[in-house]
Scaffold this motif. Sequence first.
Motif, PDB file in Angstrom:
ATOM      1  N   LYS A 145     -16.834  10.102  12.677  1.00 29.37           N
ATOM      2  CA  LYS A 145     -16.555  10.647  11.352  1.00 29.37           C
ATOM      3  C   LYS A 145     -15.117  10.355  10.935  1.00 29.37           C
ATOM      4  N   LEU A 146     -14.177  10.492  11.877  1.00 29.18           N
ATOM      5  CA  LEU A 146     -12.771  10.226  11.595  1.00 29.18           C
ATOM      6  C   LEU A 146     -12.565   8.762  11.211  1.00 29.18           C
ATOM      7  N   ALA A 147     -13.196   7.862  11.941  1.00 29.99           N
ATOM      8  CA  ALA A 147     -13.077   6.431  11.644  1.00 29.99           C
ATOM      9  C   ALA A 147     -13.639   6.117  10.265  1.00 29.99           C
ATOM     10  N   GLU A 148     -14.751   6.777   9.905  1.00 33.08           N
ATOM     11  CA  GLU A 148     -15.380   6.559   8.599  1.00 33.08           C
ATOM     12  C   GLU A 148     -14.466   7.049   7.476  1.00 33.08           C
ATOM     13  N   ILE A 149     -13.870   8.229   7.672  1.00 34.46           N
ATOM     14  CA  ILE A 149     -12.947   8.775   6.662  1.00 34.46           C
ATOM     15  C   ILE A 149     -11.730   7.871   6.518  1.00 34.46           C
ATOM     16  N   GLN A 150     -11.182   7.418   7.654  1.00 38.04           N
ATOM     17  CA  GLN A 150      -9.997   6.564   7.624  1.00 38.04           C
ATOM     18  C   GLN A 150     -10.290   5.243   6.920  1.00 38.04           C
ATOM     19  N   LYS A 151     -11.469   4.687   7.168  1.00 41.72           N
ATOM     20  CA  LYS A 151     -11.857   3.439   6.507  1.00 41.72           C
ATOM     21  C   LYS A 151     -11.967   3.633   5.003  1.00 41.72           C
ATOM     22  N   GLU A 152     -12.614   4.724   4.586  1.00 44.00           N
ATOM     23  CA  GLU A 152     -12.757   5.008   3.160  1.00 44.00           C
ATOM     24  C   GLU A 152     -11.396   5.226   2.510  1.00 44.00           C
TER      25      GLU A 152
ATOM     26  N   THR B 184      -8.441   4.013   3.559  1.00 47.03           N
ATOM     27  CA  THR B 184      -7.714   2.739   3.512  1.00 47.03           C
ATOM     28  C   THR B 184      -8.231   1.865   2.379  1.00 47.03           C
ATOM     29  N   GLU B 185      -9.557   1.772   2.245  1.00 45.99           N
ATOM     30  CA  GLU B 185     -10.143   0.953   1.185  1.00 45.99           C
ATOM     31  C   GLU B 185      -9.764   1.489  -0.192  1.00 45.99           C
ATOM     32  N   LEU B 186      -9.662   2.800  -0.321  1.00 41.52           N
ATOM     33  CA  LEU B 186      -9.251   3.398  -1.590  1.00 41.52           C
ATOM     34  C   LEU B 186      -7.783   3.085  -1.881  1.00 41.52           C
ATOM     35  N   LEU B 187      -6.939   3.164  -0.865  1.00 47.92           N
ATOM     36  CA  LEU B 187      -5.516   2.863  -1.039  1.00 47.92           C
ATOM     37  C   LEU B 187      -5.294   1.415  -1.455  1.00 47.92           C
ATOM     38  N   TYR B 188      -6.162   0.515  -0.980  1.00 45.04           N
ATOM     39  CA  TYR B 188      -6.053  -0.897  -1.364  1.00 45.04           C
ATOM     40  C   TYR B 188      -6.259  -1.097  -2.863  1.00 45.04           C
ATOM     41  N   THR B 189      -6.909  -0.151  -3.531  1.00 41.50           N
ATOM     42  CA  THR B 189      -7.187  -0.295  -4.962  1.00 41.50           C
ATOM     43  C   THR B 189      -6.050   0.228  -5.833  1.00 41.50           C
ATOM     44  N   VAL B 190      -5.062   0.870  -5.217  1.00 41.38           N
ATOM     45  CA  VAL B 190      -3.963   1.472  -5.975  1.00 41.38           C
ATOM     46  C   VAL B 190      -2.785   0.497  -6.012  1.00 41.38           C
TER      47      VAL B 190
ATOM     48  N   ALA C 150       5.173  -3.979   3.144  1.00 37.48           N
ATOM     49  CA  ALA C 150       5.551  -3.637   4.522  1.00 37.48           C
ATOM     50  C   ALA C 150       4.600  -2.606   5.126  1.00 37.48           C
ATOM     51  N   ASN C 151       4.117  -1.672   4.306  1.00 44.05           N
ATOM     52  CA  ASN C 151       3.163  -0.680   4.804  1.00 44.05           C
ATOM     53  C   ASN C 151       1.851  -1.348   5.198  1.00 44.05           C
ATOM     54  N   ARG C 152       1.394  -2.298   4.401  1.00 44.17           N
ATOM     55  CA  ARG C 152       0.191  -3.056   4.754  1.00 44.17           C
ATOM     56  C   ARG C 152       0.432  -3.894   6.020  1.00 44.17           C
ATOM     57  N   LEU C 153       1.613  -4.482   6.084  1.00 46.26           N
ATOM     58  CA  LEU C 153       1.951  -5.388   7.182  1.00 46.26           C
ATOM     59  C   LEU C 153       2.336  -4.662   8.471  1.00 46.26           C
TER      60      LEU C 153
ATOM     61  N   MET D  96       0.856  -1.191   0.000  1.00 43.47           N
ATOM     62  CA  MET D  96       0.000   0.000   0.000  1.00 43.47           C
ATOM     63  C   MET D  96       0.893   1.242   0.000  1.00 43.47           C
ATOM     64  N   LEU D  97       0.559   2.193  -0.850  1.00 43.89           N
ATOM     65  CA  LEU D  97       1.365   3.404  -0.937  1.00 43.89           C
ATOM     66  C   LEU D  97       1.145   4.275   0.294  1.00 43.89           C
ATOM     67  N   LEU D  98       2.168   5.013   0.660  1.00 44.07           N
ATOM     68  CA  LEU D  98       2.104   5.921   1.798  1.00 44.07           C
ATOM     69  C   LEU D  98       1.466   7.241   1.362  1.00 44.07           C
ATOM     70  N   VAL D  99       0.525   7.729   2.160  1.00 46.27           N
ATOM     71  CA  VAL D  99      -0.177   8.965   1.802  1.00 46.27           C
ATOM     72  C   VAL D  99       0.782  10.155   1.686  1.00 46.27           C
ATOM     73  N   PRO D 100       1.721  10.358   2.622  1.00 44.79           N
ATOM     74  CA  PRO D 100       2.638  11.497   2.456  1.00 44.79           C
ATOM     75  C   PRO D 100       3.432  11.430   1.158  1.00 44.79           C
ATOM     76  N   GLN D 101       3.798  10.208   0.729  1.00 50.94           N
ATOM     77  CA  GLN D 101       4.536  10.074  -0.525  1.00 50.94           C
ATOM     78  C   GLN D 101       3.631  10.353  -1.724  1.00 50.94           C
ATOM     79  N   ILE D 102       2.364   9.979  -1.613  1.00 53.02           N
ATOM     80  CA  ILE D 102       1.420  10.297  -2.693  1.00 53.02           C
ATOM     81  C   ILE D 102       1.283  11.804  -2.837  1.00 53.02           C
ATOM     82  N   ILE D 103       1.150  12.498  -1.706  1.00 54.23           N
ATOM     83  CA  ILE D 103       0.991  13.958  -1.737  1.00 54.23           C
ATOM     84  C   ILE D 103       2.235  14.616  -2.327  1.00 54.23           C
TER      85      ILE D 103
END
Length: 423
Positions: A92-99, A101-107, A363-366, A1-8
């Motif tokens: 709300k935070l948990a919902e955003i984090q779940k969405e 994470t699920e989006l990152l799994y598709t990349v 490793a990021n997933r793990l 899974m890609l790291l969000v800071p690196q994506i940004i």
Amino acid sequence: MLLVPQIIANKEKYITALAKRNFDAAPVLDKVVELDEARRATQAKLDNTLADSNTFSKEIGMLFKNGEQQKANLLKEKTAQLKEVSKELSAKLAEIQKELTELLYTVPNVPHDSVPNGQSDEDNEEVFKEGDVPKLAEGALPHWELAKKYDIIDFELGVKITGAGFPVYKGKGARLQRALISYFLDKNTDAGYKEYQVPHLVNEASGYGTGQLPDKEGQMYHVTGDDLYLIPTAEVPVTNMFRDELLQEKELPICCTGYTPCFRREAGSYGAHVRGLNRLHQFDKVEIVRVEKPENSYQALDGMVEHIKDILRELKLPYRVLRLCGGDIGFTSALTYDFEVFSTAQDRWLEISSVSNFESYQANRLKLRFKDSNGKNQLAHTLNGSSLALPRVLAGILENYQTPKGIKIPDVLVPYCGFEYID
């Protein structure tokens, strides 16, 4: 899974790189950035709300102590309101984090710069070839005919017991299978890989950890009653041994090997190219897995390639190495080399190994990290390779070593088999 800071930090670069995979990353990465901004904003509101609540709680104690009960009760009401707000913000935070994470799994993983452009396996780049293709006598047979002739593999019996793709190995065929497993394990342990025997079923977390889920969910056998999955490769249980681990730098590299049966539904696989041992639902494989420091992982990948070359040289099988193009590389891999052995009787190349560097994607997933010499936690790099998958190696041996006298056993395997010919 890609790291969000690196994506940004590298969004445009990643969009260009992922285009090699024929993956339109722009809308997905834009959404990742949007969700991360929402996550951070919500987290900031939650932190401020909790801080205000803590401050009021301290003031309430002081007010009661000083006899200012009315003011204290007013603050208690405000604190109760803040608790409700914090509860809503947490949800709300948990919902955003779940969405997110699920989006990152598709990349998929970002391919290495050396990955060639291409749409399919026809665009893979041959980087090495070695070994002479033997000249077989007239009337040479493909391995499924040889298996029947010498009564060493029974495909029909496997259909009776289970279904197509589950062969039964018999007599010298079974002994040759066992010999190959022992030989591969010995080669790997002699090269410094520690042998493990691991479970053949894994839980959902393990499937997500190495990236089989959700990407290959339909290709895995699922034991629904217990929510477990039959492994498609030893990579899954072996790599997951290190899930949620914080290693010390001195422990790296970690080199593992293991033999397991492998189970793959191979849905949609039909035609002449899947005959015999070419495509199975259950097969044996010996795997190598490495956990490395990031700066050493590509040197380690080269070492794994050379290790498998050495095995094929000893087996004296003609083979080639391909660098997979962007359209053929696996979902989690940054760079993959495929090994193919030439099947003389079928007049085609058969894939027998894939060797991959996943960089920090798995490793990021793990949550597989190590503490470096500066005391900072870093994500490790993971690598794996088939060393080797048995069915097509066996097919190559049966076809390329057939003689009028019978099937000659490669010299290196004779001590393991106890015989020189299948006749």
